[in-house]
Design an enzyme around this catalytic site. Structure first.
Site, PDB file in Angstrom:
ATOM      1  N   LYS A 285      49.517 -86.990  13.355  1.00 20.02           N
ATOM      2  CA  LYS A 285      49.624 -87.942  14.468  1.00 20.02           C
ATOM      3  C   LYS A 285      51.025 -87.902  15.061  1.00 20.02           C
ATOM      4  O   LYS A 285      51.192 -87.952  16.283  1.00 20.02           O
ATOM      5  CB  LYS A 285      49.332 -89.351  13.931  1.00 20.02           C
ATOM      6  CG  LYS A 285      49.830 -90.499  14.783  1.00 20.02           C
ATOM      7  CD  LYS A 285      49.575 -91.831  14.123  1.00 20.02           C
ATOM      8  CE  LYS A 285      50.721 -92.357  13.311  1.00 20.02           C
ATOM      9  NZ  LYS A 285      51.821 -92.971  14.063  1.00 20.02           N
TER      10      LYS A 285
ATOM     11  N   ARG B 209      53.522 -96.738  21.751  1.00 20.08           N
ATOM     12  CA  ARG B 209      54.933 -96.536  22.115  1.00 20.08           C
ATOM     13  C   ARG B 209      55.196 -95.117  22.612  1.00 20.08           C
ATOM     14  O   ARG B 209      56.289 -94.816  23.084  1.00 20.08           O
ATOM     15  CB  ARG B 209      55.815 -96.783  20.887  1.00 20.08           C
ATOM     16  CG  ARG B 209      56.215 -98.217  20.721  1.00 20.08           C
ATOM     17  CD  ARG B 209      56.950 -98.411  19.431  1.00 20.08           C
ATOM     18  NE  ARG B 209      58.248 -97.762  19.380  1.00 20.08           N
ATOM     19  CZ  ARG B 209      59.372 -98.299  19.840  1.00 20.08           C
ATOM     20  NH1 ARG B 209      59.350 -99.477  20.394  1.00 20.08           N
ATOM     21  NH2 ARG B 209      60.522 -97.649  19.734  1.00 20.08           N
TER      22      ARG B 209
ATOM     23  N   CYS C  17      52.623-100.648  16.953  1.00 24.09           N
ATOM     24  CA  CYS C  17      52.100-101.498  15.903  1.00 24.09           C
ATOM     25  C   CYS C  17      53.164-102.529  15.525  1.00 24.09           C
ATOM     26  O   CYS C  17      54.354-102.333  15.741  1.00 24.09           O
ATOM     27  CB  CYS C  17      51.633-100.679  14.716  1.00 24.09           C
ATOM     28  SG  CYS C  17      52.801 -99.458  14.155  1.00 24.09           S
TER      29      CYS C  17
ATOM     30  N   ASP D  59      56.175 -94.723   6.011  1.00 20.52           N
ATOM     31  CA  ASP D  59      54.709 -94.753   6.147  1.00 20.52           C
ATOM     32  C   ASP D  59      53.992 -94.533   4.810  1.00 20.52           C
ATOM     33  O   ASP D  59      52.780 -94.710   4.724  1.00 20.52           O
ATOM     34  CB  ASP D  59      54.237 -93.668   7.139  1.00 20.52           C
ATOM     35  CG  ASP D  59      54.794 -93.868   8.526  1.00 20.52           C
ATOM     36  OD1 ASP D  59      55.926 -94.346   8.658  1.00 20.52           O
ATOM     37  OD2 ASP D  59      54.098 -93.528   9.500  1.00 20.52           O
TER      38      ASP D  59
ATOM     39  N   VAL E 262      63.756 -98.956   6.653  1.00 24.18           N
ATOM     40  CA  VAL E 262      63.643 -98.364   7.995  1.00 24.18           C
ATOM     41  C   VAL E 262      63.196 -99.416   9.015  1.00 24.18           C
ATOM     42  O   VAL E 262      63.748 -99.501  10.110  1.00 24.18           O
ATOM     43  CB  VAL E 262      62.679 -97.159   7.983  1.00 24.18           C
ATOM     44  CG1 VAL E 262      62.504 -96.589   9.388  1.00 24.18           C
ATOM     45  CG2 VAL E 262      63.200 -96.081   7.042  1.00 24.18           C
TER      46      VAL E 262
HETATM   47  C1  UD1 Z   1      58.069 -92.767  14.094  1.00 22.13           C
HETATM   48  C2  UD1 Z   1      56.656 -92.608  13.566  1.00 22.13           C
HETATM   49  C3  UD1 Z   1      56.332 -93.664  12.532  1.00 22.13           C
HETATM   50  C4  UD1 Z   1      57.392 -93.678  11.441  1.00 22.13           C
HETATM   51  C5  UD1 Z   1      58.806 -93.754  12.026  1.00 22.13           C
HETATM   52  C6  UD1 Z   1      59.884 -93.608  10.969  1.00 22.13           C
HETATM   53  C7  UD1 Z   1      55.487 -91.676  15.456  1.00 22.13           C
HETATM   54  C8  UD1 Z   1      54.431 -91.861  16.472  1.00 22.13           C
HETATM   55  N1  UD1 Z   1      55.725 -92.735  14.683  1.00 22.13           N
HETATM   56  O1  UD1 Z   1      58.143 -94.016  14.791  1.00 22.13           O
HETATM   57  O2  UD1 Z   1      55.061 -93.361  11.959  1.00 22.13           O
HETATM   58  O3  UD1 Z   1      57.194 -94.800  10.614  1.00 22.13           O
HETATM   59  O4  UD1 Z   1      58.999 -92.714  12.999  1.00 22.13           O
HETATM   60  O5  UD1 Z   1      59.697 -92.421  10.262  1.00 22.13           O
HETATM   61  O6  UD1 Z   1      56.070 -90.611  15.302  1.00 22.13           O
HETATM   62  N2  UD1 Z   1      65.169 -98.178  16.581  1.00 22.13           N
HETATM   63  C9  UD1 Z   1      66.103 -98.883  17.318  1.00 22.13           C
HETATM   64  N3  UD1 Z   1      66.273 -98.551  18.629  1.00 22.13           N
HETATM   65  C10 UD1 Z   1      65.571 -97.547  19.231  1.00 22.13           C
HETATM   66  C11 UD1 Z   1      64.633 -96.815  18.462  1.00 22.13           C
HETATM   67  C12 UD1 Z   1      64.451 -97.159  17.138  1.00 22.13           C
HETATM   68  O7  UD1 Z   1      66.755 -99.808  16.799  1.00 22.13           O
HETATM   69  O8  UD1 Z   1      65.770 -97.294  20.441  1.00 22.13           O
HETATM   70  C13 UD1 Z   1      64.939 -98.553  15.177  1.00 22.13           C
HETATM   71  C14 UD1 Z   1      63.512 -99.073  14.960  1.00 22.13           C
HETATM   72  O9  UD1 Z   1      63.405-100.429  15.272  1.00 22.13           O
HETATM   73  C15 UD1 Z   1      63.327 -98.796  13.485  1.00 22.13           C
HETATM   74  C16 UD1 Z   1      64.122 -97.526  13.245  1.00 22.13           C
HETATM   75  O10 UD1 Z   1      65.011 -97.403  14.353  1.00 22.13           O
HETATM   76  O11 UD1 Z   1      63.882 -99.848  12.719  1.00 22.13           O
HETATM   77  C17 UD1 Z   1      63.297 -96.287  13.136  1.00 22.13           C
HETATM   78  O12 UD1 Z   1      62.494 -96.129  14.274  1.00 22.13           O
HETATM   79  P1  UD1 Z   1      62.027 -94.683  14.788  1.00 22.13           P
HETATM   80  O13 UD1 Z   1      62.479 -93.658  13.808  1.00 22.13           O
HETATM   81  O14 UD1 Z   1      62.451 -94.550  16.202  1.00 22.13           O
HETATM   82  O15 UD1 Z   1      60.457 -94.789  14.694  1.00 22.13           O
HETATM   83  P2  UD1 Z   1      59.383 -94.320  15.746  1.00 22.13           P
HETATM   84  O16 UD1 Z   1      59.810 -93.062  16.401  1.00 22.13           O
HETATM   85  O17 UD1 Z   1      58.997 -95.470  16.613  1.00 22.13           O
END
Ligand code: UD1
Length: 430
Positions: free
Chosen positions: A44, A117, A141, A331, A353
């Site tokens: 995914k 997202r 989510c 995850d 995380v």
């Molecule tokens: C992706 C995965 C998800 C996984 C996560 C961490 C997809 C579709 N989803 O989510 O399954 O759990 O990586 O491995 O690939 N953050 C900020 N500011 C931002 C962006 C992120 O503060 O602009 C924070 C988030 O709130 C979170 C952390 O960074 O606490 C990690 O988020 P991120 O690695 O970006 O996760 P996703 O890409 O959304």
């Protein structure tokens, strides 16, 4: 259909018919070890990003092993709204033709994006193709606030202008996008993808420090390289991208889903079963496999997948901390915690995380588990990665006998059964 799925589907259908549930409900009759073979699907966390990458090409892309999940539907509809023709030439395959890319509208994007997202990753490719990107009110989510500040800051570093209005966020790049030096405050997966998808066609070289290096990121880099991009990685989470003027389409088979594989492994453990997960890759699951072994699970790595089974005897409690790759993936903690409800003793899982990712433990407690969530973590535990102050901890005491919850569903078959009843310590500690 493979053995595990066929068994589940048949049982679920029968149980569903008995209780009169709708087709989109899942009914599980527990108490049986899961045995058999299942093929893990394409990841995914790669498939949807590779679909977005198709926007960057001048010719069609073919993506194989695409999972049937709602995020893929959302991205297909979003691509369609931007004029990309999305067809499925064979089961599990998507052909993405970006030849007629055109602008869309806030209302359309908002309506299609739903709670996903992924649409935020359209920014770079759309800026390159159309000079404008519209970002809807982002959902995703419910695992914390999930901000997008890293994404917006990175886009600004490339020279984009970010305008917020009541409709959403409009991003433009009147002077084009230029390579940039960016350091992420945290190795965010999404923000790293944002930078990759933008930098590949930006003028000059981009240096990204503190990048995420998850296997799905590496697979996205492989997709982009097939398209004509120039990207290399160096030590200490640094990625360099040299912008090129033109990219073509790709043919790519998605990396296998390591979260799905870990979920089947945990299912084998908690049901005292034996599951061969075809397509599971040891390299992408190494950290999980170590924990699986410590808990008492057995596995055998073969060329075409991994067999996971419960070897008998008691499962052991563990202390685990989620982390970015190559740490224990966030995850994986949910399926692991399900298995830990059957371990003898007290396990501690720290979530570092996301700020709010233990919501599912309420349902497990309803079924008889003994899980206490400490919202501010546990002071006594020394943090291996003192990176951020997001330290929820779940304390799982086992083994507890789990049964189907009484609400929502009228079936009451026992799930995996062991000894003592849950204690009074369940719930949430502030
Ligand atoms: C992706 C995965 C998800 C996984 C996560 C961490 C997809 C579709 N989803 O989510 O399954 O759990 O990586 O491995 O690939 N953050 C900020 N500011 C931002 C962006 C992120 O503060 O602009 C924070 C988030 O709130 C979170 C952390 O960074 O606490 C990690 O988020 P991120 O690695 O970006 O996760 P996703 O890409 O959304």
């Amino acid at each position: 259909m493979d053995t595990v799925t066929a068994g589940l589907a048949k049982d679920a259908q029968k149980a569903g018919e008995r209780v009169g549930l709708k087709a989109d409900s899942i009914v599980i009759e527990g108490g049986k070890p899961l045995r058999g073979r299942i093929e893990v699907r394409g990841a995914k966390n790669l498939a949807t990003k590779a679909m977005v990458a198709s926007l960057l090409g001048d010719t069609p892309s073919l993506l194989q092993d695409v999972p049937e999940i709602s995020d893929v539907d959302v991205v297909s509809r979003m691509l369609d709204a931007y004029g990309v023709a999305v067809t499925s030439p064979a089961p599990g395959e998507l052909l993405l033709d970006p030849v007629n890319v055109a602008r869309s509208h806030f209302e359309t994007i908002d309506a299609l994006a739903g709670s996903s997202r992924i649409p935020i990753l359209f920014c770079g490719p759309l800026l390159h193709r159309l000079g404008e990107a519209l970002i809807p009110d982002l959902g995703g989510c419910r695992i914390g606030d999930r901000p997008i500040d890293f994404h917006m800051d990175a886009l600004r570093a490339f020279g984009a202008i970010v305008d917020k209005s009541y409709e959403g966020i409009r991003i433009t790049a009147p002077d084009g996008l230029r390579g940039a030096n960016i350091e992420l405050p945290f190795p965010s997966v999404g923000a790293t993808e944002q930078v990759l998808l933008t930098a590949v066609k930006a003028k000059g070289v981009t240096e990204l420090k503190n990048a995420a290096i998850e296997p799905e990121i590496m697979d996205l880099i492989a997709v982009l390289q097939k398209m004509g991009a120039i990207i290399w990685t160096e030590a200490n989470r640094t990625i360099f991208i040299e912008g090129v003027d033109q990219l073509s389409g790709y043919t790519h088979r998605a990396i296998s889903d390591r979260n799905e594989a870990a979920s089947w492994a945990a299912a084998a453990l908690v049901t005292r079963g034996d599951i061969f997960v075809g397509g599971a890759k040891q390299q992408d699951l190494m950290t999980f496999l170590n924990v699986f072994r410590k808990v008492g699970g057995a596995f055998d790595v073969r060329e075409d997948g991994i067999r996971f089974w419960h070897p008998g005897g008691a499962l052991k409690p563990v202390q685990v901390e989620t982390d970015v790759h190559p740490g224990f993936m966030t995850d994986w903690q949910q399926p692991l915690i399900v298995a830990l409800t059957q371990a003898e003793g007290v396990s501690v899982v720290h979530e570092t995380v996301y700020e709010n990712r233990f919501g599912f433990t309420d349902a497990l407690n309803d079924m008889g588990a003994d899980i206490v969530v400490h919202r501010d973590g546990l002071e006594s535990v020394t943090r291996r990665v003192p990176r951020r102050k997001l330290e929820q901890a779940a304390v799982v005491t086992g083994p507890t006998r789990c049964t189907a919850p009484r609400c929502g569903c009228r079936t009451s078959a026992a799930a995996s059964a062991t000894s003592s009843p849950p204690s009074q310590r369940r719930g949430v500690r502030a």
